[in-house]
Design an enzyme around this catalytic site. Structure first.
Site, PDB file in Angstrom:
ATOM      1  N   LYS A 256     -16.466   6.239  -8.470  1.00 20.91           N
ATOM      2  CA  LYS A 256     -15.196   5.697  -7.975  1.00 20.91           C
ATOM      3  C   LYS A 256     -15.550   4.458  -7.160  1.00 20.91           C
ATOM      4  CE  LYS A 256     -11.274   6.937  -4.983  1.00 20.91           C
ATOM      5  NZ  LYS A 256     -10.702   8.030  -4.195  1.00 20.91           N
TER       6      LYS A 256
ATOM      7  N   ASP B  18      -2.675   5.576  -3.040  1.00 15.42           N
ATOM      8  CA  ASP B  18      -3.039   6.587  -2.044  1.00 15.42           C
ATOM      9  C   ASP B  18      -1.872   7.510  -1.755  1.00 15.42           C
ATOM     10  OD1 ASP B  18      -5.650   5.992  -1.673  1.00 15.42           O
ATOM     11  OD2 ASP B  18      -5.353   4.699   0.062  1.00 15.42           O
TER      12      ASP B  18
ATOM     13  N   TRP C  13       0.862  -1.183   0.000  1.00 14.23           N
ATOM     14  CA  TRP C  13       0.000   0.000   0.000  1.00 14.23           C
ATOM     15  C   TRP C  13       0.904   1.241   0.000  1.00 14.23           C
ATOM     16  CZ3 TRP C  13      -0.287   3.799   3.874  1.00 14.23           C
ATOM     17  CH2 TRP C  13      -1.264   4.780   3.633  1.00 14.23           C
TER      18      TRP C  13
ATOM     19  N   ASP D 191     -14.404   1.700  -4.924  1.00 13.37           N
ATOM     20  CA  ASP D 191     -13.274   1.429  -4.031  1.00 13.37           C
ATOM     21  C   ASP D 191     -13.386   0.017  -3.465  1.00 13.37           C
ATOM     22  OD1 ASP D 191     -11.011   1.919  -2.513  1.00 13.37           O
ATOM     23  OD2 ASP D 191     -11.805   3.722  -1.530  1.00 13.37           O
ATOM     24  N   MET D 192     -12.323  -0.455  -2.868  1.00 13.04           N
ATOM     25  CA  MET D 192     -12.296  -1.794  -2.240  1.00 13.04           C
ATOM     26  C   MET D 192     -11.122  -1.766  -1.273  1.00 13.04           C
ATOM     27  SD  MET D 192     -10.679  -4.858  -2.354  1.00 13.04           S
ATOM     28  CE  MET D 192     -10.876  -6.574  -2.544  1.00 13.04           C
ATOM     29  N   ASN D 193     -11.433  -1.600   0.015  1.00 13.12           N
ATOM     30  CA  ASN D 193     -10.380  -1.229   0.956  1.00 13.12           C
ATOM     31  C   ASN D 193      -9.879  -2.324   1.878  1.00 13.12           C
ATOM     32  OD1 ASN D 193      -9.670   1.625   0.614  1.00 13.12           O
ATOM     33  ND2 ASN D 193     -11.874   1.910   0.841  1.00 13.12           N
TER      34      ASN D 193
ATOM     35  N   ARG E  78      -9.594  -2.519   8.158  1.00 14.83           N
ATOM     36  CA  ARG E  78     -10.106  -1.155   8.205  1.00 14.83           C
ATOM     37  C   ARG E  78     -11.511  -1.126   8.848  1.00 14.83           C
ATOM     38  NH1 ARG E  78     -11.977   3.376   3.866  1.00 14.83           N
ATOM     39  NH2 ARG E  78     -10.727   5.068   4.673  1.00 14.83           N
TER      40      ARG E  78
ATOM     41  N   ASP F  11     -16.326  11.774  -2.262  1.00 10.42           N
ATOM     42  CA  ASP F  11     -15.699  10.514  -1.847  1.00 10.42           C
ATOM     43  C   ASP F  11     -16.442   9.922  -0.656  1.00 10.42           C
ATOM     44  OD1 ASP F  11     -13.260   8.696  -0.939  1.00 10.42           O
ATOM     45  OD2 ASP F  11     -12.698   9.500  -2.892  1.00 10.42           O
ATOM     46  N   ASP F  12     -15.765   9.094   0.077  1.00  7.01           N
ATOM     47  CA  ASP F  12     -16.309   8.345   1.210  1.00  7.01           C
ATOM     48  C   ASP F  12     -17.012   9.269   2.219  1.00  7.01           C
ATOM     49  OD1 ASP F  12     -16.721   6.425   3.083  1.00  7.01           O
ATOM     50  OD2 ASP F  12     -14.613   5.905   3.349  1.00  7.01           O
TER      51      ASP F  12
ATOM     52  N   CYS G  86     -10.509   1.440  -7.781  1.00  5.12           N
ATOM     53  CA  CYS G  86      -9.629   1.853  -6.690  1.00  5.12           C
ATOM     54  C   CYS G  86      -9.651   0.722  -5.670  1.00  5.12           C
ATOM     55  CB  CYS G  86     -10.191   3.139  -6.084  1.00  5.12           C
ATOM     56  SG  CYS G  86      -9.353   3.695  -4.591  1.00  5.12           S
TER      57      CYS G  86
HETATM   58  C1  DGJ Z   1      -9.099   4.548  -0.200  1.00  2.00           C
HETATM   59  C2  DGJ Z   1      -8.934   5.334  -1.455  1.00  2.00           C
HETATM   60  O1  DGJ Z   1      -7.753   4.968  -2.088  1.00  2.00           O
HETATM   61  C3  DGJ Z   1      -8.976   6.809  -1.133  1.00  2.00           C
HETATM   62  O2  DGJ Z   1      -8.750   7.557  -2.294  1.00  2.00           O
HETATM   63  C4  DGJ Z   1     -10.308   7.136  -0.532  1.00  2.00           C
HETATM   64  O3  DGJ Z   1     -11.325   6.945  -1.482  1.00  2.00           O
HETATM   65  C5  DGJ Z   1     -10.542   6.280   0.694  1.00  2.00           C
HETATM   66  N1  DGJ Z   1     -10.361   4.892   0.411  1.00  2.00           N
HETATM   67  C6  DGJ Z   1     -11.920   6.501   1.242  1.00  2.00           C
HETATM   68  O4  DGJ Z   1     -12.215   5.656   2.258  1.00  2.00           O
END
Ligand code: DGJ
Length: 740
Positions: free
Chosen positions: A477, A549, A200, A479-481, A444, A367-368, A527
């Site tokens: 966007k 990021d 990351w 995302d997948m965190n 997370r 965003d989020d 993302c």
């Molecule tokens: C991870 C992304 O890479 C960021 O740009 C942002 O969207 C955050 N998640 C939001 O939780």
């Protein structure tokens, strides 16, 4: 003709403009690999390439053919357990527990063009582009297993795609223990394996390893292509450079667990395997059922790595990216994440959007944090309805205002995730991936939805569709965190649990496809905590991706340089963010940040309402400059000039050139300043040797050959005399080269 087949039907020669790929039907009826490399003449047979020698202490095919020793041969799609002791391309378990199989050639079919695969992202091509598809039909008669090796030849981009379909024509339940997409056996091992690895915020740094005896691999078991390793690898002759030498490129159109493996045999031949990681994978193929592997992409360049990157990048633009967005200029965006994180209301957002419109920015991305009651990362994933506290007038109201400002409106989703603190979890705890009896593993503070279940996909599709409709979204966007753990699905029987990772990714693809079918105008950006799913599988649906990021200009040079080997600039989301940078604490100038972010899809990710007049006007200038050259920055030919992974890691440079070579823009980045340095010239590439150019509107005129061969003098003193925010470190210079 891209595919030549010998008169006896035993030799198959796949030809692109500059490469040849040849395989044959061997005397035991299986397929042998004969050649992949620089284009050679077509013949009716290739005795020289098919030559073999009997060696001692090896297993033979039969007592009568003791010089036919499978371990000693280059094979096209090797099976397990019949004398080839290298890792096989596939393995099937029969009902009696046997894992042995033999695939014998039966016939072939040759067609113009290339159709998409049905449930997987894949390349496509028209007959008018000279694309041809060859299917080779193989059969294991004991198992009644039919296997189709599918090859598509894209002559103009020097690319071949390969995939495999397994069809069970018999009565037994078969189990695939491994089903790789491509095997390539090369005759020697004189190569470097070049991969793009990291973590990351440090994605896709170049890693070079000499091949050695035994197995070397990169892979993922995270149900994502991952930050750690990328499915794109190269095999390059050790003396190959950016501009000369033989290089193979391998990629996979897939976003889940993958394996890229290279095995050097005791006779120094090299086997390259690409596909779904056999670890944590099995697939039951019932009678009359079939299994289709993801598609592998192979490309060869005899003119170095830069040529390889360009031809593979061209291929993705023409034959992989959603045609609606391929070659469509991407909007300059502002994203509120690093400006506000979770702490915003409508006024704050509108203030950013207004300022963005003033500065020439084209897309506002929320965003989020806009949904459920998400004030931090502990809640609300899955509750895709607006947070009335933050946006009491709703999304449609916000989006309306943004649209009225002349901006497009984009929204962040993390569709695959669920928070325990959510309405969705209250209603459907069983939709969360967990292993019965074990405490689920958070990442997370969040968990993952079981995307193998259609009802989950239906639910998320409905929620997202409602938001897209009400706010007339232009962009998403996705995302997948977190990576996926606790692999278990109550949707699958005991014997099918190892199908879960692949089924999960098929579920992700299904949702993407349904959304695209219903909302074809929406531009998707993928993302995954930055660049954790930067792969061709997602590129098929989302033509651009958030690269990392880490938006620090210095770190971004490494990340974008590494990424550029395998992916075109149009895919690389690149933003200017605040200083000191959130990830590194480093302070770089506005100019340097912009000059790194230009080489990709430019965006801004900071509170532009709080900037000084000077910085605001800098943004305005940057945006205007970028728009002027956007076509080149996003779709021009990209050349790597100096690698930040080489030497003392202190300098990097790269450039883009338009198609007719009338305009080019180069950038040189110097990490730390050095006292009294040596004289310096920058050697441009890709210009027209015979054209006359000016550099940065110079009075002096230079021919392309001078700029490329003799170089352009770089004035370093000037650089030092114009210190940036008190420091000449982290400096950058831009060279705009225009035809005189
Ligand atoms: C991870 C992304 O890479 C960021 O740009 C942002 O969207 C955050 N998640 C939001 O939780």
């Amino acid at each position: 003709m891209s595919v030549n087949i010998s008169e006896d039907g035993k030799f198959f020669h796949l030809r692109t403009k500059h490469s040849s790929y040849i395989f044959n039907v061997m005397e035991n009826g299986e397929l042998g690999q004969l050649y992949f490399g620089k284009r050679i003449h077509s013949q009716n047979s290739y005795g020289n390439l098919a030559k073999k020698e009997r060696r001692e202490a090896m297993v033979s095919w039969t007592t009568t053919a003791d010089d036919f020793q499978p371990d000693n041969l280059k094979q096209e799609y090797a099976s397990f357990g019949k004398g080839d002791f290298r890792d096989p391309a596939y393995q099937v378990t029969a009902e009696n527990g046997s894992r042995i199989s033999e695939l014998h050639y039966e016939s072939y079919q040759l067609e113009k063009g290339k159709n998409r695969l049905s449930d997987l992202p894949s390349a496509f091509g028209k007959a008018s582009d000279d694309v041809e598809t060859l299917e080779i039909f193989l059969r294991d008669s004991l198992l009644d297993l039919k296997v189709i090796l599918k090859y598509s030849v894209f002559p103009n981009e020097d690319v071949i795609t390969k995939s495999v379909e397994f069809i069970n024509l018999g009565q037994q339940h078969l189990n695939l223990n491994r089903a790789l997409s491509s095997q390539l056996d090369l005759p020697d091992d004189q190569y470097d394996l070049i991969s793009f690895s990291g973590s990351w915020a440090r994605e896709r740094h170049e890693v070079v390893d000499r091949l050695k005896s035994g197995v070397q691999s990169i892979s993922s078991l995270r149900t994502a292509s991952s930050h750690q390793h990328n499915p794109f690898v190269m095999l390059a002759r050790p003396d190959a450079t950016e501009d000369q030498g033989d290089v193979f490129g391998f990629n996979l159109i897939y976003s889940g667990n993958f394996l890229d493996q290279v095995e050097v045999s005791s006779y120094s031949s090299t086997r390259v395997l690409q596909g779904i990681n056999p670890e944590e994978f099995a697939w039951e193929v019932k009678p009359d059922d079939h299994f289709q592997t993801p598609e592998a992409v192979l490309s060869f360049s005899g003119q170095g790595k830069n040529q390889l990157s360009q031809q593979m990048g061209d291929f993705y633009e023409k034959h992989l990216v959603n045609p609606r967005f391929a070659n469509q200029q991407r909007p300059v965006l502002v994203n509120n994440w690093e400006a506000t994180y979770f702490d915003f209301d409508e006024n704050k957002l509108i203030a950013i959007a207004k300022k963005a419109a003033e500065l020439g920015i084209e897309l506002f991305v929320l965003d989020d944090g806009w949904f459920g009651h998400r004030d931090d990362d502990t809640s609300s994933l899955g509750d895709w309805f607006v947070d009335q506290n933050k946006l009491p007038q709703g999304l449609a109201h916000l989006s309306n205002q943004v649209h009225q400002l002349g901006l497009k409106f984009g929204l962040w989703f993390e569709p695959e995730m669920i928070s325990i603190d959510s309405k969705l979890y209250e209603q459907h705890p069983e939709w969360m991936i967990a292993t019965p009896g074990r405490t689920p593993t958070p990442g997370r503070n969040q968990f993952v939805l079981d995307f193998t279940r259609d009802e989950v996909i239906d639910y998320i599709f409905d929620m997202m569709s409602a938001r897209i409709e009400e706010s007339k979204l232009d962009y998403i966007k996705w995302d997948m965190n977190r990576y996926i753990t606790d692999m278990f699905s109550s949707n699958l029987s005991r014997s099918n649990q190892l199908e879960m990772s692949h089924r999960y990714i098929l579920g992700v693809y299904k949702l993407y496809q349904r959304l695209i079918d219903r909302f074809p105008e929406v531009l998707f950006e993928s993302c995954a905590s930055g660049g954790g799913r930067f792969d061709l599988g997602l590129m098929y649906y989302a033509p651009q991706a958030w690269t990392s990021d880490d938006t620090d200009a210095v770190e971004r040079i490494l990340i974008q340089y590494g990424t550029s080997y395998g992916y075109p600039l149009s895919m690389i989301g690149a933003h200017v963010s605040d200083v000191p940078n959130y990830q590194t604490g480093r302070v770089t100038s506005f100019a340097s940040r912009g000059q790194v972010a230009y080489f990709g899809d430019l965006g801004y990710e900071l509170d532009i309402t709080k900037l000084s007049e000077k910085d605001q006007s800098e943004i305005q200038k940057q945006v205007a400059f970028y728009k002027k050259y956007r076509q080149i920055f996003q779709f021009g030919n990209f050349y790597r000039l100096q690698s930040p992974f080489a030497g003392d890691h202190n300098v990097a440079s790269w450039m883009v050139v338009n198609q007719d070579k009338t305009t080019a823009i180069a950038a040189r980045y110097q990490i730390l300043n050095r006292p009294n340095p040596s004289y310096l010239r920058i050697y441009f590439k890709g210009l027209d040797a015979a054209k006359a150019y000016r550099v940065n509107n110079s009075e002096e005129i230079f021919y392309g050959d001078e700029l490329m061969n003799a170089g352009f003098f770089v004035d370093q003193i000037l650089n030092i005399n114009q210190p940036i925010q008190g420091s000449a470190d982290f400096s950058s210079q831009l060279f705009v080269i225009t035809e005189a």
